[in-house]
Design a protein around this motif. Sequence first.
Motif, PDB file in Angstrom:
ATOM      1  N   LYS A 106     -14.155 142.156 -53.926  1.00  0.00           N
ATOM      2  CA  LYS A 106     -13.037 142.796 -53.238  1.00  0.00           C
ATOM      3  C   LYS A 106     -13.251 142.687 -51.720  1.00  0.00           C
ATOM      4  CE  LYS A 106     -14.671 145.701 -51.403  1.00  0.00           C
ATOM      5  NZ  LYS A 106     -15.681 145.661 -50.301  1.00  0.00           N
ATOM      6  N   HIS A 149     -15.027 138.031 -47.012  1.00  0.00           N
ATOM      7  CA  HIS A 149     -13.641 137.969 -47.482  1.00  0.00           C
ATOM      8  C   HIS A 149     -12.875 136.712 -47.055  1.00  0.00           C
ATOM      9  CE1 HIS A 149     -14.758 142.161 -46.943  1.00  0.00           C
ATOM     10  NE2 HIS A 149     -13.986 142.410 -45.935  1.00  0.00           N
ATOM     11  N   TYR A 190     -27.708 151.737 -50.158  1.00  0.00           N
ATOM     12  CA  TYR A 190     -27.136 152.337 -51.367  1.00  0.00           C
ATOM     13  C   TYR A 190     -27.680 153.731 -51.631  1.00  0.00           C
ATOM     14  CZ  TYR A 190     -24.393 148.288 -51.881  1.00  0.00           C
ATOM     15  OH  TYR A 190     -23.445 147.338 -51.622  1.00  0.00           O
ATOM     16  N   ARG A 208     -35.803 130.605 -50.591  1.00  0.00           N
ATOM     17  CA  ARG A 208     -35.238 131.957 -50.441  1.00  0.00           C
ATOM     18  C   ARG A 208     -34.615 132.428 -51.754  1.00  0.00           C
ATOM     19  NH1 ARG A 208     -30.077 132.462 -47.419  1.00  0.00           N
ATOM     20  NH2 ARG A 208     -29.441 134.633 -47.689  1.00  0.00           N
ATOM     21  N   THR A 256     -26.346 128.380 -52.299  1.00  0.00           N
ATOM     22  CA  THR A 256     -26.762 129.072 -51.081  1.00  0.00           C
ATOM     23  C   THR A 256     -26.653 128.158 -49.872  1.00  0.00           C
ATOM     24  OG1 THR A 256     -28.581 130.214 -49.966  1.00  0.00           O
ATOM     25  CG2 THR A 256     -29.182 128.438 -51.474  1.00  0.00           C
ATOM     26  N   THR A 257     -26.378 128.759 -48.692  1.00  0.00           N
ATOM     27  CA  THR A 257     -26.455 127.966 -47.455  1.00  0.00           C
ATOM     28  C   THR A 257     -27.886 128.057 -46.937  1.00  0.00           C
ATOM     29  OG1 THR A 257     -25.897 129.882 -46.089  1.00  0.00           O
ATOM     30  CG2 THR A 257     -24.053 128.482 -46.822  1.00  0.00           C
ATOM     31  N   ARG A 291     -21.216 140.869 -40.804  1.00  0.00           N
ATOM     32  CA  ARG A 291     -19.853 140.782 -41.344  1.00  0.00           C
ATOM     33  C   ARG A 291     -19.088 142.070 -41.100  1.00  0.00           C
ATOM     34  NH1 ARG A 291     -18.078 143.455 -45.890  1.00  0.00           N
ATOM     35  NH2 ARG A 291     -19.689 144.408 -47.181  1.00  0.00           N
ATOM     36  N   SER A 326     -19.094 136.010 -53.968  1.00  0.00           N
ATOM     37  CA  SER A 326     -19.418 137.199 -53.161  1.00  0.00           C
ATOM     38  C   SER A 326     -19.718 136.786 -51.723  1.00  0.00           C
ATOM     39  CB  SER A 326     -20.619 137.933 -53.745  1.00  0.00           C
ATOM     40  OG  SER A 326     -21.752 137.073 -53.687  1.00  0.00           O
ATOM     41  N   HIS A 338     -13.004 133.801 -49.403  1.00  0.00           N
ATOM     42  CA  HIS A 338     -12.630 133.935 -50.809  1.00  0.00           C
ATOM     43  C   HIS A 338     -11.521 132.957 -51.195  1.00  0.00           C
ATOM     44  CE1 HIS A 338     -14.124 138.418 -51.058  1.00  0.00           C
ATOM     45  NE2 HIS A 338     -15.088 137.577 -50.740  1.00  0.00           N
TER      46      HIS A 338
HETATM   47  N1  LIG Z   1     -18.693 145.571 -54.799  1.00  0.00           N
HETATM   48  C1  LIG Z   1     -19.553 146.017 -53.912  1.00  0.00           C
HETATM   49  O1  LIG Z   1     -20.203 147.051 -54.069  1.00  0.00           O
HETATM   50  C2  LIG Z   1     -19.748 145.228 -52.673  1.00  0.00           C
HETATM   51  C3  LIG Z   1     -18.908 144.189 -52.399  1.00  0.00           C
HETATM   52  N2  LIG Z   1     -19.070 143.455 -51.265  1.00  0.00           N
HETATM   53  C4  LIG Z   1     -18.138 142.350 -51.013  1.00  0.00           C
HETATM   54  O2  LIG Z   1     -18.869 141.144 -51.174  1.00  0.00           O
HETATM   55  C5  LIG Z   1     -18.475 140.177 -50.198  1.00  0.00           C
HETATM   56  C6  LIG Z   1     -19.699 139.740 -49.437  1.00  0.00           C
HETATM   57  O3  LIG Z   1     -20.245 140.869 -48.814  1.00  0.00           O
HETATM   58  P1  LIG Z   1     -21.796 140.795 -48.375  1.00  0.00           P
HETATM   59  O4  LIG Z   1     -22.596 140.297 -49.508  1.00  0.00           O
HETATM   60  O5  LIG Z   1     -22.158 142.086 -47.741  1.00  0.00           O
HETATM   61  O6  LIG Z   1     -21.675 139.644 -47.254  1.00  0.00           O
HETATM   62  P2  LIG Z   1     -22.803 138.770 -46.553  1.00  0.00           P
HETATM   63  O7  LIG Z   1     -22.438 138.675 -45.096  1.00  0.00           O
HETATM   64  O8  LIG Z   1     -24.142 139.257 -46.965  1.00  0.00           O
HETATM   65  O9  LIG Z   1     -22.535 137.299 -47.186  1.00  0.00           O
HETATM   66  C7  LIG Z   1     -22.781 137.119 -48.555  1.00  0.00           C
HETATM   67  C8  LIG Z   1     -23.267 135.701 -48.735  1.00  0.00           C
HETATM   68  O10 LIG Z   1     -22.207 134.799 -48.475  1.00  0.00           O
HETATM   69  C9  LIG Z   1     -22.805 133.522 -48.205  1.00  0.00           C
HETATM   70  N3  LIG Z   1     -22.097 132.895 -47.112  1.00  0.00           N
HETATM   71  C10 LIG Z   1     -21.893 133.397 -45.887  1.00  0.00           C
HETATM   72  N4  LIG Z   1     -21.207 132.505 -45.150  1.00  0.00           N
HETATM   73  C11 LIG Z   1     -20.980 131.426 -45.953  1.00  0.00           C
HETATM   74  C12 LIG Z   1     -20.332 130.185 -45.781  1.00  0.00           C
HETATM   75  N5  LIG Z   1     -19.747 129.882 -44.611  1.00  0.00           N
HETATM   76  N6  LIG Z   1     -20.283 129.328 -46.814  1.00  0.00           N
HETATM   77  C13 LIG Z   1     -20.866 129.629 -47.992  1.00  0.00           C
HETATM   78  N7  LIG Z   1     -21.514 130.790 -48.225  1.00  0.00           N
HETATM   79  C14 LIG Z   1     -21.565 131.665 -47.202  1.00  0.00           C
HETATM   80  C15 LIG Z   1     -24.247 133.793 -47.804  1.00  0.00           C
HETATM   81  O11 LIG Z   1     -25.065 133.356 -48.855  1.00  0.00           O
HETATM   82  P3  LIG Z   1     -26.357 132.473 -48.505  1.00  0.00           P
HETATM   83  O12 LIG Z   1     -27.024 133.169 -47.370  1.00  0.00           O
HETATM   84  O13 LIG Z   1     -27.145 132.422 -49.750  1.00  0.00           O
HETATM   85  O14 LIG Z   1     -25.799 131.155 -48.109  1.00  0.00           O
HETATM   86  C16 LIG Z   1     -24.333 135.303 -47.734  1.00  0.00           C
HETATM   87  O15 LIG Z   1     -25.585 135.772 -48.158  1.00  0.00           O
HETATM   88  C17 LIG Z   1     -17.413 140.841 -49.339  1.00  0.00           C
HETATM   89  O16 LIG Z   1     -16.141 140.397 -49.738  1.00  0.00           O
HETATM   90  C18 LIG Z   1     -17.586 142.333 -49.620  1.00  0.00           C
HETATM   91  O17 LIG Z   1     -16.359 143.024 -49.585  1.00  0.00           O
HETATM   92  C19 LIG Z   1     -20.111 143.680 -50.401  1.00  0.00           C
HETATM   93  C20 LIG Z   1     -20.964 144.722 -50.636  1.00  0.00           C
HETATM   94  C21 LIG Z   1     -20.831 145.599 -51.771  1.00  0.00           C
END
Ligand SMILES: NC(=O)C1=CN([C@@H]2O[C@H](COP(=O)(O)OP(=O)(O)OC[C@H]3O[C@@H](n4cnc5c(N)ncnc54)[C@H](OP(=O)(O)O)[C@@H]3O)[C@@H](O)[C@H]2O)C=CC1
Length: 372
Positions: free
Chosen positions: A92, A71, A252, A31, A25-26, A162, A68, A74
Amino acid sequence: VFLPDIILPRDASEPIKHEIVAVSTTGSDERVKNWLAEHKVSNAASVKIYNSWEEMLKTGDFDVVYISTPHPLHYEHIRVALNNKRNVLVEKPATMNSKQYEVLSKLAKEKNVVLMEAMWTRYLPAMQYLQKELLPKIGPVRRVYAEFSFPIYSTDMPASSRFLDKKAGAGSLLDMGVYALTWVDVALNSLPDEHASTKVIHANSMPIRGVEGKVDDMNTVIIAKEKAGEQMAVAIVTTSMTMPGSNKPSFYHRFEAKKAAPCVRIEGEKASIAVPFPPIRPQKFEVQWYGHEFLDSEGLEVNEVIEKPVERGWGIWYQADVIAKRVAARQKDGNATVGEVIGEEESLRVLRYMDEARKMSGIEYDPKLEEI
Ligand SMILES: NC(=O)C1=CN([C@@H]2O[C@H](COP(=O)(O)OP(=O)(O)OC[C@H]3O[C@@H](n4cnc5c(N)ncnc54)[C@H](OP(=O)(O)O)[C@@H]3O)[C@@H](O)[C@H]2O)C=CC1
Ligand SMILES: O=C1OC[C@@H](O)[C@H](O)[C@H]1O
């Protein structure tokens, strides 16, 4: 949605059991601990928390890493994971463009590990039934409609979301179009037809009005299937993240909205299949059979409702079982010398559709997000 699904109780006799063993996590450790407690993770005390994803990928003790992040991250996250010989399930869209995924697919094979895009809808019972049982019965598919619109945007959404920040890959084509285009891929490409090909022939995009940065919202993409110079089928894809609708109930919960029109229609020469909303989580098909052999005594088309429900939870665990079974089999075998990419061709076809649609409709991101 992923965590609650993969820790759902399972029958002890089932060959697969998922357990979260590490989180990067960042944010703060606190948390993460609260998040684990909120989801009643039974082994929360033993989950290792990292504040560096690189460190977790280098030293963590786990079978598969689920990526996750937004995008645009990734590509780099997968690349570092593969170089650490990690098996990867990435959300995805797998990457920002097809070239990035081509490079990573090659790397996964070189590193002798498993890579898979978490296009979870493909692995649901309904989609598996469609591909294996239903499509072969409806005759050649001639036309497909695939529509995914959902009220995501609201005027009080922060620009850093995002869904609005182009640096985080904002835009409905990559986020939602990937689902609608997956339906087109399933409908047009599931039955092998080596001389046929599909390509984007038109794309149009309208950005969210009043929002900085031209975030694509209402997209229209048309795909043609061709064989020996003749067009065999056409598909029309539409997306929007600003469609009117309530964005007040929980995110959801809103997917339970009953919509008048089907979100997907697949029209074959012998039957038309209608799929009720939401396209991300199909559980039922309404099939209208119209081949002569199916008409009723008055000569009318016969309708059939086929239910293939998700067996528990949201359903995002099915894909986790798929990669877990492959990883377990490879560990048991121990002789594998080449890695594998589950659903590689399918993921690449959909990424290429999105590349093409973006080029035609002017959907652009900072080139730095698209590099390999
Ligand atoms: N299959 C499905 O039903 C769904 C798929 N998705 C996919 O999941 C992906 C993420 O979406 P979502 O969860 O809404 O996005 P978020 O904006 O919530 O980001 C997800 C997590 O990514 C981490 N993050 C963000 N920036 C960075 C960084 N620079 N370096 C490292 N970690 C980082 C953070 O974790 P932390 O805060 O812990 O650091 C954040 O909580 C997307 O690709 C989206 O398409 C999204 C929703 C539903
Ligand atoms: O994968 C997803 O599923 C639900 C969508 O509305 C969300 O924005 C998308 O990321």
